[in-house]
Every structure is written in C-alpha cells, then in structure tokens.
Write an enzyme that holds these catalytic residues in place. Structure first.
Site, PDB file in Angstrom:
ATOM      1  N   ALA A  41       0.847  -1.291   0.131  1.00 12.18           N
ATOM      2  CA  ALA A  41       0.064  -0.047   0.198  1.00 12.18           C
ATOM      3  C   ALA A  41       0.751   1.270   0.157  1.00 12.18           C
ATOM      4  O   ALA A  41       1.708   1.426   0.576  1.00 12.18           O
ATOM      5  CB  ALA A  41      -0.917   0.072   1.236  1.00 12.18           C
ATOM      6  N   THR A  42       0.627   2.259  -0.610  1.00 14.18           N
ATOM      7  CA  THR A  42       1.019   3.530  -0.722  1.00 14.18           C
ATOM      8  C   THR A  42       1.268   4.142   0.615  1.00 14.18           C
ATOM      9  O   THR A  42       2.473   4.722   0.929  1.00 14.18           O
ATOM     10  CB  THR A  42       0.558   4.414  -1.858  1.00 14.18           C
ATOM     11  OG1 THR A  42       0.573   3.969  -2.997  1.00 14.18           O
ATOM     12  CG2 THR A  42       1.190   5.812  -1.779  1.00 14.18           C
ATOM     13  N   GLY A  43       0.458   4.036   1.221  1.00 12.62           N
ATOM     14  CA  GLY A  43       0.598   4.512   2.735  1.00 12.62           C
ATOM     15  C   GLY A  43       1.706   3.797   3.364  1.00 12.62           C
ATOM     16  O   GLY A  43       2.267   4.615   4.398  1.00 12.62           O
ATOM     17  N   VAL A  46       5.174   5.203   2.212  1.00  9.35           N
ATOM     18  CA  VAL A  46       5.523   6.149   2.733  1.00  9.35           C
ATOM     19  C   VAL A  46       6.228   6.265   3.926  1.00  9.35           C
ATOM     20  O   VAL A  46       7.266   6.807   4.285  1.00  9.35           O
ATOM     21  CB  VAL A  46       4.162   7.323   2.704  1.00  9.35           C
ATOM     22  CG1 VAL A  46       4.554   8.700   3.377  1.00  9.35           C
ATOM     23  CG2 VAL A  46       3.902   7.521   1.220  1.00  9.35           C
ATOM     24  N   GLY A  47       5.495   5.442   4.861  1.00 13.89           N
ATOM     25  CA  GLY A  47       5.992   5.280   6.101  1.00 13.89           C
ATOM     26  C   GLY A  47       7.736   4.685   6.157  1.00 13.89           C
ATOM     27  O   GLY A  47       8.662   5.133   6.675  1.00 13.89           O
ATOM     28  N   MET A  49       9.894   4.976   3.429  1.00 12.98           N
ATOM     29  CA  MET A  49      10.488   5.941   2.847  1.00 12.98           C
ATOM     30  C   MET A  49      10.931   6.737   4.066  1.00 12.98           C
ATOM     31  O   MET A  49      12.025   7.251   4.360  1.00 12.98           O
ATOM     32  CB  MET A  49       9.709   6.543   2.030  1.00 12.98           C
ATOM     33  CG  MET A  49       9.442   5.734   0.738  1.00 12.98           C
ATOM     34  SD  MET A  49      10.666   5.142  -0.366  1.00 12.98           S
ATOM     35  CE  MET A  49      11.240   6.504  -1.308  1.00 12.98           C
ATOM     36  N   GLU A  50      10.073   7.277   5.042  1.00 14.09           N
ATOM     37  CA  GLU A  50      10.235   8.007   6.104  1.00 14.09           C
ATOM     38  C   GLU A  50      11.430   7.395   6.945  1.00 14.09           C
ATOM     39  O   GLU A  50      12.129   7.833   7.500  1.00 14.09           O
ATOM     40  CB  GLU A  50       9.093   8.448   6.944  1.00 14.09           C
ATOM     41  CG  GLU A  50       8.269   9.374   6.264  1.00 14.09           C
ATOM     42  CD  GLU A  50       7.029  10.042   7.373  1.00 14.09           C
ATOM     43  OE1 GLU A  50       7.452  10.892   7.790  1.00 14.09           O
ATOM     44  OE2 GLU A  50       6.292   9.213   7.381  1.00 14.09           O
ATOM     45  N   GLY A  70       8.725  13.460  10.362  1.00 16.25           N
ATOM     46  CA  GLY A  70       8.321  13.891   9.128  1.00 16.25           C
ATOM     47  C   GLY A  70       7.546  15.313   8.853  1.00 16.25           C
ATOM     48  O   GLY A  70       6.659  15.253   9.603  1.00 16.25           O
ATOM     49  N   HIS A  77       4.696   6.482  -6.454  1.00 19.38           N
ATOM     50  CA  HIS A  77       4.545   5.007  -6.244  1.00 19.38           C
ATOM     51  C   HIS A  77       4.387   4.754  -7.475  1.00 19.38           C
ATOM     52  O   HIS A  77       3.510   4.577  -8.466  1.00 19.38           O
ATOM     53  CB  HIS A  77       3.232   4.632  -5.527  1.00 19.38           C
ATOM     54  CG  HIS A  77       3.593   3.192  -5.012  1.00 19.38           C
ATOM     55  ND1 HIS A  77       2.759   2.861  -3.888  1.00 19.38           N
ATOM     56  CD2 HIS A  77       4.260   2.397  -5.414  1.00 19.38           C
ATOM     57  CE1 HIS A  77       2.923   1.420  -3.880  1.00 19.38           C
ATOM     58  NE2 HIS A  77       3.937   1.227  -4.549  1.00 19.38           N
ATOM     59  N   ARG A 121      12.415  16.254   7.099  1.00 15.05           N
ATOM     60  CA  ARG A 121      12.229  15.824   8.398  1.00 15.05           C
ATOM     61  C   ARG A 121      12.833  17.215   9.264  1.00 15.05           C
ATOM     62  O   ARG A 121      13.574  17.802   8.894  1.00 15.05           O
ATOM     63  CB  ARG A 121      13.181  14.754   8.841  1.00 15.05           C
ATOM     64  CG  ARG A 121      12.686  13.451   7.998  1.00 15.05           C
ATOM     65  CD  ARG A 121      13.187  12.069   8.585  1.00 15.05           C
ATOM     66  NE  ARG A 121      12.743  11.592  10.042  1.00 15.05           N
ATOM     67  CZ  ARG A 121      11.721  11.287  10.090  1.00 15.05           C
ATOM     68  NH1 ARG A 121      10.637  11.033   8.958  1.00 15.05           N
ATOM     69  NH2 ARG A 121      10.928  10.968  11.298  1.00 15.05           N
TER      70      ARG A 121
END
Length: 152
Positions: A41-43, A46-47, A49-50, A70, A77, A121
């Site tokens: 999932a893209t959501g 994102v986590g 990547m952070e 962040g 994606h 960040r």
C-alpha cells in the site's frame, strides 16, 4: 546533534514487505479495499521511506534526546510490490536548513524501482515537543481546538 549533518550523505536501508503492509490488510476496515490487489500500500510505503531517512539521520543525532519528525513527503509510487519481497531504499541528504533536513529517496524491490521522491524531516527536542502536544490535548479534551505552527 552529535555531528553536523553532511550534504550529500548517502544511506541505504532494507526491509521485507510484511503481509500487513498490503492494501487489503492496511485498509481492512474499508470493505472495497478488501477486494483490491494484495500489493504494498502506498500509505505503508510512505512510512518506509520516512523510516529509511530516519535511519540515515541516526549518525548525526543524539538519540533519544534529539529526534526527528516527518514534515513533508513527495513520493511517486511507480510499481507494485507483493508481500515477502525485499525492498531496498537509498537516500541522500540534499539540504540542511536549521532544524530541517531534506532528502532525495528511491526504493527498489527485487525486480524494479518502485518509488522515488523527496522527504523532509525536522529535528526536535522530544521533551519540548511532548509538552506542546500535552498543551494542545488539554483544550481538545475540553472540546476546544488550538492551532500553531511551532514544531519544537
């Protein structure tokens, strides 16, 4: 900070995609999402990547007395990744402006590039940040909201 954050500092972080990171699992309480493809999932991406950028900052921060949160994500994606595949995330520090640190980041699964973009960040003092959150939560619990842009 332990050391000055260096422009051009490069890092790499790897993880394996867990089943809980797929669209049907991440959004399990939304009926139509249960029918969507069983891919990262893209959501969740994102986590990840952070988190890779947080790992990249660790040589420079006095953890846990100094932390980062962040403040901006700008990712594309590009391709699906099934659970169980290994994800490799590579990043580079592209700007340091006071407490803000910017990164260029990309992620590859075992077959292809799956994500690219930028992340920012902000370095924080967690004690001061927790006090700010507590002040904000007090009025919210009484039915009053309070805004503000101070992140420290």
């Amino acid at each position: 900070m332990r050391a000055e954050i260096q422009l051009g500092h490069c890092f790499e972080w790897q993880t394996t995609i867990p089943a809980r990171a797929t669209v049907p699992e991440l959004y399990h309480d939304t009926p139509f999402c249960r029918d969507m493809p069983d891919v990262l999932a893209t959501g969740y991406l994102v986590g990840m990547m952070e988190l890779a950028c947080l790992h990249g900052l660790m040589p420079f921060v006095d953890w846990p007395r100094e932390q980062s949160l962040g403040t901006m994500v700008n990712f594309r994606h590009l391709a699906p990744t099934p659970p169980g595949m290994r994800l490799t995330i590579r990043g580079e520090v592209t700007a340091v402006e006071g407490q803000r640190v910017r990164f260029r980041v990309e992620a590859w699964d075992e077959a292809e590039k799956v994500c690219e973009g930028e992340h920012e960040r902000c370095l924080i003092d967690p004690v001061r940040f927790a006090a700010r959150v507590a002040r904000k939560a007090g009025p919210a619990e009484a039915g009053q909201g309070q805004g503000g842009a101070d992140r420290r």
